[in-house]
Design a protein around this motif. Structure first.
Motif, PDB file in Angstrom:
ATOM      1  N   THR A 175      27.873  13.968  11.339  1.00 39.41           N
ATOM      2  CA  THR A 175      27.353  12.946  12.400  1.00 39.41           C
ATOM      3  C   THR A 175      28.477  11.961  13.418  1.00 39.41           C
ATOM      4  N   ALA A 176      29.143  12.125  13.154  1.00 38.18           N
ATOM      5  CA  ALA A 176      29.777  11.321  13.990  1.00 38.18           C
ATOM      6  C   ALA A 176      29.660  11.927  15.315  1.00 38.18           C
ATOM      7  N   CYS A 177      29.746  13.354  15.247  1.00 38.59           N
ATOM      8  CA  CYS A 177      29.630  14.402  16.347  1.00 38.59           C
ATOM      9  C   CYS A 177      28.176  14.215  17.504  1.00 38.59           C
ATOM     10  N   ALA A 178      27.796  14.149  16.643  1.00 38.97           N
ATOM     11  CA  ALA A 178      26.307  14.335  16.223  1.00 38.97           C
ATOM     12  C   ALA A 178      25.542  13.478  18.138  1.00 38.97           C
ATOM     13  N   GLY A 179      26.313  13.050  18.810  1.00 40.25           N
ATOM     14  CA  GLY A 179      25.901  12.130  20.078  1.00 40.25           C
ATOM     15  C   GLY A 179      26.381  12.403  21.085  1.00 40.25           C
ATOM     16  N   LEU A 180      27.176  13.254  21.289  1.00 39.33           N
ATOM     17  CA  LEU A 180      28.672  13.568  22.138  1.00 39.33           C
ATOM     18  C   LEU A 180      27.979  14.366  22.986  1.00 39.33           C
ATOM     19  N   MET A 181      26.962  14.924  23.052  1.00 41.19           N
ATOM     20  CA  MET A 181      26.274  15.295  23.768  1.00 41.19           C
ATOM     21  C   MET A 181      24.949  15.627  24.188  1.00 41.19           C
ATOM     22  N   ASP A 182      24.814  15.503  25.608  1.00 39.39           N
ATOM     23  CA  ASP A 182      22.890  15.150  25.490  1.00 39.39           C
ATOM     24  C   ASP A 182      22.248  15.828  24.612  1.00 39.39           C
ATOM     25  N   THR A 183      21.616  16.755  23.984  1.00 39.91           N
ATOM     26  CA  THR A 183      21.337  16.617  22.922  1.00 39.91           C
ATOM     27  C   THR A 183      21.442  16.453  20.973  1.00 39.91           C
ATOM     28  N   GLU A 184      20.867  15.848  20.419  1.00 36.41           N
ATOM     29  CA  GLU A 184      21.597  15.196  19.218  1.00 36.41           C
ATOM     30  C   GLU A 184      22.034  16.422  18.400  1.00 36.41           C
ATOM     31  N   TYR A 185      23.068  16.469  17.671  1.00 37.83           N
ATOM     32  CA  TYR A 185      23.597  17.939  16.592  1.00 37.83           C
ATOM     33  C   TYR A 185      25.070  18.460  17.608  1.00 37.83           C
ATOM     34  N   ALA A 186      24.510  18.767  18.834  1.00 37.45           N
ATOM     35  CA  ALA A 186      24.706  19.877  20.028  1.00 37.45           C
ATOM     36  C   ALA A 186      25.950  19.677  19.311  1.00 37.45           C
ATOM     37  N   GLY A 187      27.092  18.709  19.579  1.00 30.40           N
ATOM     38  CA  GLY A 187      28.687  18.180  19.790  1.00 30.40           C
ATOM     39  C   GLY A 187      29.186  18.955  18.227  1.00 30.40           C
ATOM     40  N   SER A 188      27.862  18.129  17.106  1.00 26.84           N
ATOM     41  CA  SER A 188      28.586  18.711  16.329  1.00 26.84           C
ATOM     42  C   SER A 188      28.770  20.456  15.745  1.00 26.84           C
ATOM     43  N   TYR A 189      28.525  21.545  16.527  1.00 23.60           N
ATOM     44  CA  TYR A 189      28.613  22.275  16.237  1.00 23.60           C
ATOM     45  C   TYR A 189      29.856  22.877  17.156  1.00 23.60           C
ATOM     46  N   LEU A 190      29.819  22.287  18.123  1.00 28.37           N
ATOM     47  CA  LEU A 190      30.942  21.960  19.605  1.00 28.37           C
ATOM     48  C   LEU A 190      31.898  22.110  18.444  1.00 28.37           C
ATOM     49  N   LEU A 191      32.450  21.500  17.301  1.00 26.39           N
ATOM     50  CA  LEU A 191      33.452  20.974  16.581  1.00 26.39           C
ATOM     51  C   LEU A 191      33.695  22.259  15.286  1.00 26.39           C
ATOM     52  N   VAL A 192      32.127  22.565  15.150  1.00 29.54           N
ATOM     53  CA  VAL A 192      32.549  24.136  13.818  1.00 29.54           C
ATOM     54  C   VAL A 192      33.445  25.412  15.003  1.00 29.54           C
ATOM     55  N   SER A 193      32.964  25.341  15.811  1.00 30.96           N
ATOM     56  CA  SER A 193      33.836  26.370  16.829  1.00 30.96           C
ATOM     57  C   SER A 193      35.473  25.849  17.016  1.00 30.96           C
ATOM     58  N   VAL A 194      36.041  24.413  17.669  1.00 33.72           N
ATOM     59  CA  VAL A 194      37.390  24.681  18.180  1.00 33.72           C
ATOM     60  C   VAL A 194      37.599  24.056  16.562  1.00 33.72           C
ATOM     61  N   LEU A 195      37.301  24.087  15.487  1.00 35.53           N
ATOM     62  CA  LEU A 195      37.781  24.211  13.881  1.00 35.53           C
ATOM     63  C   LEU A 195      38.227  25.614  14.039  1.00 35.53           C
ATOM     64  N   ALA A 196      37.631  26.400  13.577  1.00 36.62           N
ATOM     65  CA  ALA A 196      37.309  28.101  13.423  1.00 36.62           C
ATOM     66  C   ALA A 196      39.077  28.194  14.647  1.00 36.62           C
ATOM     67  N   ALA A 197      38.702  28.175  15.606  1.00 36.62           N
ATOM     68  CA  ALA A 197      39.635  28.420  16.803  1.00 36.62           C
ATOM     69  C   ALA A 197      41.365  27.835  15.873  1.00 36.62           C
ATOM     70  N   ALA A 198      41.046  26.795  15.504  1.00 35.16           N
ATOM     71  CA  ALA A 198      42.436  25.807  14.674  1.00 35.16           C
ATOM     72  C   ALA A 198      43.016  26.617  14.074  1.00 35.16           C
ATOM     73  N   VAL A 199      42.074  27.659  13.082  1.00 32.31           N
ATOM     74  CA  VAL A 199      42.452  28.402  11.764  1.00 32.31           C
ATOM     75  C   VAL A 199      43.863  29.153  11.915  1.00 32.31           C
ATOM     76  N   ILE A 200      43.314  29.823  13.291  1.00 29.56           N
ATOM     77  CA  ILE A 200      43.972  31.640  13.600  1.00 29.56           C
ATOM     78  C   ILE A 200      45.327  31.378  13.539  1.00 29.56           C
ATOM     79  N   PRO A 201      46.074  30.243  14.297  1.00 31.18           N
ATOM     80  CA  PRO A 201      47.205  30.476  14.813  1.00 31.18           C
ATOM     81  C   PRO A 201      48.690  30.361  13.049  1.00 31.18           C
ATOM     82  N   PRO A 202      48.065  29.232  12.516  1.00 31.40           N
ATOM     83  CA  PRO A 202      48.738  28.960  10.889  1.00 31.40           C
ATOM     84  C   PRO A 202      48.076  30.486  10.027  1.00 31.40           C
TER      85      PRO A 202
END
Length: 416
Positions: A175-202
């Motif tokens: 919910t905190a990232c829901a308003g980060l982009m021009d469309t509601e909730y788009a920023g939340s799904y961008l965060l999904v990508s960032v978190l998945a990318a962070a899994v790869i190195p460890p």
């Protein structure tokens, strides 16, 4: 001759040193995988918190509101079996990293679907994330193979501790990232990508096994047919299926039920947050409890808690009832997940369970996907309270079966 002056056996010192290095390597592996588990569940928490709500907004009919999350489960179901076979051939680390890479793409596609208002694109994105969901289930098996033999069963519970922080942060971040982009909730799904990318190195930094065990030749893979004949396998399958199906059914319908009862989206997010806390907070002690009681009795307790949560949901639709119901369902799932995974690990020696894991994950995934698929339809036709009442029946039956099936007791576990 004094004990202090007696010659020491050099082989004893070498064994002790080897054991210490194995323990240290196991702790390092478990730490890295717990980080991966935190990132994984945090990303999943965002999808679970928002996808039904976003689906309801974009879907052409309310009946299809849970289709995106169902497609996520369907993709995971299809990939579950192949992920196990690929892990058996290439190793869990590479397969887990590949799954995380698909989630990076899936989060970006979901974001594009939300920004364009295209329901089909959102469905495609969540389906890609489903491939990641399939590989995420194998983290616990990688943990069991990456620690000393005596720590295999406890590793499953310790790994779930990574979900404790994710339970608090994930729904809030959604919910905190829901308003980060021009469309509601788009920023939340961008965060999904960032978190998945962070899994790869460890996950790529995890060693294939504890120090001192890596040089041992791996045993031949245990065949699915041979494992399926054992009581351990059947108990694992039943326990994981019932726990996963009831949890998925009510978790998917929970945000819809909350909104239908007149509660805000913030309340719906809090309900999922309480549910995730219930899923993972018990990991701080459920491993000890699983060892103390034995996996069979731990599963009985989990089934009873799962049924209790469903019945609380059937009794009332107030905010407190939703919170208590989803919390109990989460705790019950945790106990069943730890117990069921323990039974799976007992079906094979270290590094020989790829095929067994594939059978369990693929088979249970079919039922979990079906539960997710029918949740929207059952909710719209039956309502939250009737659905919760029916959901209490499978764990009650499982509780009865486990209480009378004495032969599923494991080594050292009393049956009386």
């Amino acid at each position: 001759m004094d004990r202090e002056t007696m010659p020491q056996d050099p082989s004893a010192g070498a064994v002790k040193d080897l054991s210490a290095r194995a323990a240290a390597a196991g702790r390092r592996n478990l730490t890295l995988l717990t980080i991966c588990q935190f990132l994984y569940y945090m990303g999943m928490g965002i999808d679970l918190t928002l996808t039904a709500v976003v689906g309801l907004r974009l879907a052409p009919t309310p009946v299809l509101a849970t289709l995106p999350i169902t497609l996520m489960g369907a993709a995971a179901m299809i990939a579950n079996f192949s992920a196990g076979l690929l892990s058996d051939r290439f190793g869990h680390r590479k397969v887990a990293a590949g799954g995380a890479a698909t989630a990076v793409a899936g989060g970006l596609v979901s974001m594009a679907g939300i920004r364009s208002g295209d329901f089909s694109v959102l469905c495609a994105g969540t389906a890609l994330v489903g491939l990641y969901k399939a590989t995420g289930g194998y983290f616990r098996y990688l943990a069991a193979d990456s620690v000393p033999r005596e720590s295999r069963e406890r590793a499953v519970s310790v790994l779930l501790c990574g979900g404790v922080l994710a339970a608090f942060v994930g729904p809030w971040a959604a919910t905190a990232c829901a308003g980060l982009m021009d469309t509601e909730y788009a920023g939340s799904y961008l965060l999904v990508s960032v978190l998945a990318a962070a899994v790869i190195p460890p996950v790529l930094a995890v060693r294939s096994g504890p120090a001192g065990e890596e040089q041992e030749p791996s045993p031949p893979p245990v065949r699915i047919r041979a494992a399926a004949r054992t009581v351990q396998f059947r108990t694992a399958f039943a326990t994981l299926t019932v726990g996963g199906c009831v949890m998925t059914l009510l978790m998917s319908a929970g945000p819809l039920g909350s909104r239908h009862a007149g509660h805000s989206d913030g309340v719906g997010a809090f309900v999922i947050q309480a549910h995730m806390v219930g899923m993972f907070a018990p990991s701080l002690f459920s491993g000890w409890l699983n060892t103390a009681l034995g996996p069979r009795r731990n599963a009985v307790l989990g089934a009873a808690l799962l049924a209790a949560g469903a019945l609380v949901g059937a009794a009332d639709t107030g905010v407190a009832a939703f919170v208590v119901a989803l919390s109990l369902i989460g705790v019950g799932w945790n106990f069943l997940y730890v117990a069921g995974s323990t039974f799976v690990v007992r079906c094979y020696p270290p590094h020989a369970g790829g095929r067994v894991q594939a059978a369990v994950e693929g088979g249970t995934g079919i039922f979990l996907t079906a539960s997710s698929f029918v949740s929207g339809y059952l909710f719209t036709t039956l309502g939250w309270q009737v659905l919760s009442t029916l959901a209490a029946l499978p764990p009650l039956l499982l509780c009865l079966w486990l209480s009378t099936a004495r032969r599923v007791a494991g080594p050292g576990e009393k049956t009386g």
